[in-house]
Design a protein around this motif. Structure first.
Motif, PDB file in Angstrom:
ATOM      1  N   SER A 150     -28.014 -27.556  69.879  1.00  0.00           N
ATOM      2  CA  SER A 150     -28.156 -27.240  71.748  1.00  0.00           C
ATOM      3  C   SER A 150     -27.208 -26.032  71.164  1.00  0.00           C
ATOM      4  CB  SER A 150     -27.529 -27.961  72.381  1.00  0.00           C
ATOM      5  OG  SER A 150     -25.661 -28.489  71.566  1.00  0.00           O
ATOM      6  N   ALA A 151     -25.721 -25.551  70.838  1.00  0.00           N
ATOM      7  CA  ALA A 151     -25.260 -24.382  70.150  1.00  0.00           C
ATOM      8  C   ALA A 151     -25.695 -23.784  69.893  1.00  0.00           C
ATOM      9  CB  ALA A 151     -24.009 -24.816  69.861  1.00  0.00           C
ATOM     10  N   LEU A 152     -26.319 -23.543  69.313  1.00  0.00           N
ATOM     11  CA  LEU A 152     -27.577 -22.728  69.232  1.00  0.00           C
ATOM     12  C   LEU A 152     -28.284 -22.215  70.165  1.00  0.00           C
ATOM     13  CD1 LEU A 152     -28.120 -20.175  66.750  1.00  0.00           C
ATOM     14  CD2 LEU A 152     -30.011 -22.102  65.541  1.00  0.00           C
ATOM     15  N   VAL A 153     -29.301 -22.792  70.409  1.00  0.00           N
ATOM     16  CA  VAL A 153     -29.665 -23.049  71.588  1.00  0.00           C
ATOM     17  C   VAL A 153     -29.720 -21.914  72.934  1.00  0.00           C
ATOM     18  CG1 VAL A 153     -31.855 -23.671  73.372  1.00  0.00           C
ATOM     19  CG2 VAL A 153     -31.935 -24.322  71.486  1.00  0.00           C
ATOM     20  N   GLY A 154     -28.290 -22.320  73.504  1.00  0.00           N
ATOM     21  CA  GLY A 154     -27.187 -22.030  73.924  1.00  0.00           C
ATOM     22  C   GLY A 154     -27.151 -20.251  73.608  1.00  0.00           C
ATOM     23  N   GLY A 155     -26.569 -20.176  72.856  1.00  0.00           N
ATOM     24  CA  GLY A 155     -26.042 -18.742  72.389  1.00  0.00           C
ATOM     25  C   GLY A 155     -27.641 -17.959  72.440  1.00  0.00           C
ATOM     26  N   VAL A 156     -28.484 -17.847  72.228  1.00  0.00           N
ATOM     27  CA  VAL A 156     -29.652 -17.302  72.223  1.00  0.00           C
ATOM     28  C   VAL A 156     -29.986 -16.920  73.262  1.00  0.00           C
ATOM     29  CG1 VAL A 156     -32.118 -16.927  71.844  1.00  0.00           C
ATOM     30  CG2 VAL A 156     -30.971 -18.340  69.922  1.00  0.00           C
ATOM     31  N   ILE A 157     -29.410 -18.057  75.065  1.00  0.00           N
ATOM     32  CA  ILE A 157     -30.226 -17.795  76.063  1.00  0.00           C
ATOM     33  C   ILE A 157     -29.489 -17.300  76.442  1.00  0.00           C
ATOM     34  CG2 ILE A 157     -30.694 -19.144  78.229  1.00  0.00           C
ATOM     35  CD1 ILE A 157     -32.033 -21.824  76.527  1.00  0.00           C
ATOM     36  N   ALA A 158     -27.988 -17.476  75.846  1.00  0.00           N
ATOM     37  CA  ALA A 158     -27.018 -15.963  76.409  1.00  0.00           C
ATOM     38  C   ALA A 158     -26.891 -15.240  76.632  1.00  0.00           C
ATOM     39  CB  ALA A 158     -25.429 -16.592  76.362  1.00  0.00           C
ATOM     40  N   ALA A 159     -28.028 -14.644  74.867  1.00  0.00           N
ATOM     41  CA  ALA A 159     -28.167 -13.477  75.035  1.00  0.00           C
ATOM     42  C   ALA A 159     -29.222 -13.025  74.862  1.00  0.00           C
ATOM     43  CB  ALA A 159     -27.958 -13.630  72.661  1.00  0.00           C
ATOM     44  N   VAL A 160     -29.839 -13.167  75.447  1.00  0.00           N
ATOM     45  CA  VAL A 160     -31.087 -12.921  76.364  1.00  0.00           C
ATOM     46  C   VAL A 160     -30.737 -12.548  77.558  1.00  0.00           C
ATOM     47  CG1 VAL A 160     -33.685 -13.671  77.389  1.00  0.00           C
ATOM     48  CG2 VAL A 160     -33.047 -14.264  74.968  1.00  0.00           C
ATOM     49  N   ILE A 161     -30.515 -13.430  78.156  1.00  0.00           N
ATOM     50  CA  ILE A 161     -30.094 -12.876  79.469  1.00  0.00           C
ATOM     51  C   ILE A 161     -28.954 -11.530  79.346  1.00  0.00           C
ATOM     52  CG2 ILE A 161     -28.242 -14.108  81.581  1.00  0.00           C
ATOM     53  CD1 ILE A 161     -29.169 -16.794  81.154  1.00  0.00           C
ATOM     54  N   PHE A 162     -27.412 -11.806  78.448  1.00  0.00           N
ATOM     55  CA  PHE A 162     -27.321 -10.463  78.855  1.00  0.00           C
ATOM     56  C   PHE A 162     -28.102  -9.682  78.527  1.00  0.00           C
ATOM     57  CE2 PHE A 162     -24.044  -7.146  76.367  1.00  0.00           C
ATOM     58  CZ  PHE A 162     -23.592  -6.741  76.994  1.00  0.00           C
ATOM     59  N   VAL A 163     -28.527  -9.387  77.450  1.00  0.00           N
ATOM     60  CA  VAL A 163     -30.069  -8.340  77.542  1.00  0.00           C
ATOM     61  C   VAL A 163     -30.800  -8.093  78.410  1.00  0.00           C
ATOM     62  CG1 VAL A 163     -31.768  -7.711  75.702  1.00  0.00           C
ATOM     63  CG2 VAL A 163     -29.686  -8.521  75.194  1.00  0.00           C
ATOM     64  N   VAL A 164     -31.066  -8.574  78.942  1.00  0.00           N
ATOM     65  CA  VAL A 164     -31.614  -8.196  80.802  1.00  0.00           C
ATOM     66  C   VAL A 164     -30.710  -7.869  81.638  1.00  0.00           C
ATOM     67  CG1 VAL A 164     -33.626  -9.985  82.131  1.00  0.00           C
ATOM     68  CG2 VAL A 164     -33.609 -10.352  79.548  1.00  0.00           C
ATOM     69  N   ILE A 165     -29.992  -8.379  81.581  1.00  0.00           N
ATOM     70  CA  ILE A 165     -28.963  -8.091  82.899  1.00  0.00           C
ATOM     71  C   ILE A 165     -28.188  -6.053  82.428  1.00  0.00           C
ATOM     72  CG2 ILE A 165     -26.448  -8.609  83.217  1.00  0.00           C
ATOM     73  CD1 ILE A 165     -26.771 -11.229  83.317  1.00  0.00           C
ATOM     74  N   CYS A 166     -28.615  -6.192  80.526  1.00  0.00           N
ATOM     75  CA  CYS A 166     -27.890  -4.770  81.085  1.00  0.00           C
ATOM     76  C   CYS A 166     -28.939  -4.162  80.795  1.00  0.00           C
ATOM     77  CB  CYS A 166     -27.438  -4.465  79.402  1.00  0.00           C
ATOM     78  SG  CYS A 166     -26.541  -5.673  78.707  1.00  0.00           S
TER      79      CYS A 166
END
Length: 72
Positions: A3-19
């Motif tokens: 769940s920590a890995l999935v949360g990190g990937v989701i957070a990274a994707v959201i960060f890239v989309v916002i950028c």
């Protein structure tokens, strides 16, 4: 652990989309209303299209008085 890995990937994707959205919005804001035309300079005051083309140096050799074509 998963769940920590999935949360990190989701957070990274959201960060890239916002950028990407920030960069896109900034680009669109800076280039708002700018456009380039390929019209010859100084032809806006010519009385007709023939006079405008006669003064254009790019069309000096191409204009033949005996063969005129008009496209509407």
């Amino acid at each position: 652990m998963d769940s920590a890995l999935v949360g990190g990937v989701i957070a990274a994707v959201i960060f890239v989309v916002i950028c990407l959205l920030v960069v896109l919005i900034r680009y669109l804001y800076r280039h708002k209303g700018t456009y380039h035309t390929n019209e010859a300079k100084g032809t806006e005051f010519a009385e007709n299209a023939d006079a405008a083309l006669k003064n254009d140096p790019n069309f000096q050799d191409a204009v033949d008085e005996s063969k005129k074509e008009y496209f509407i």
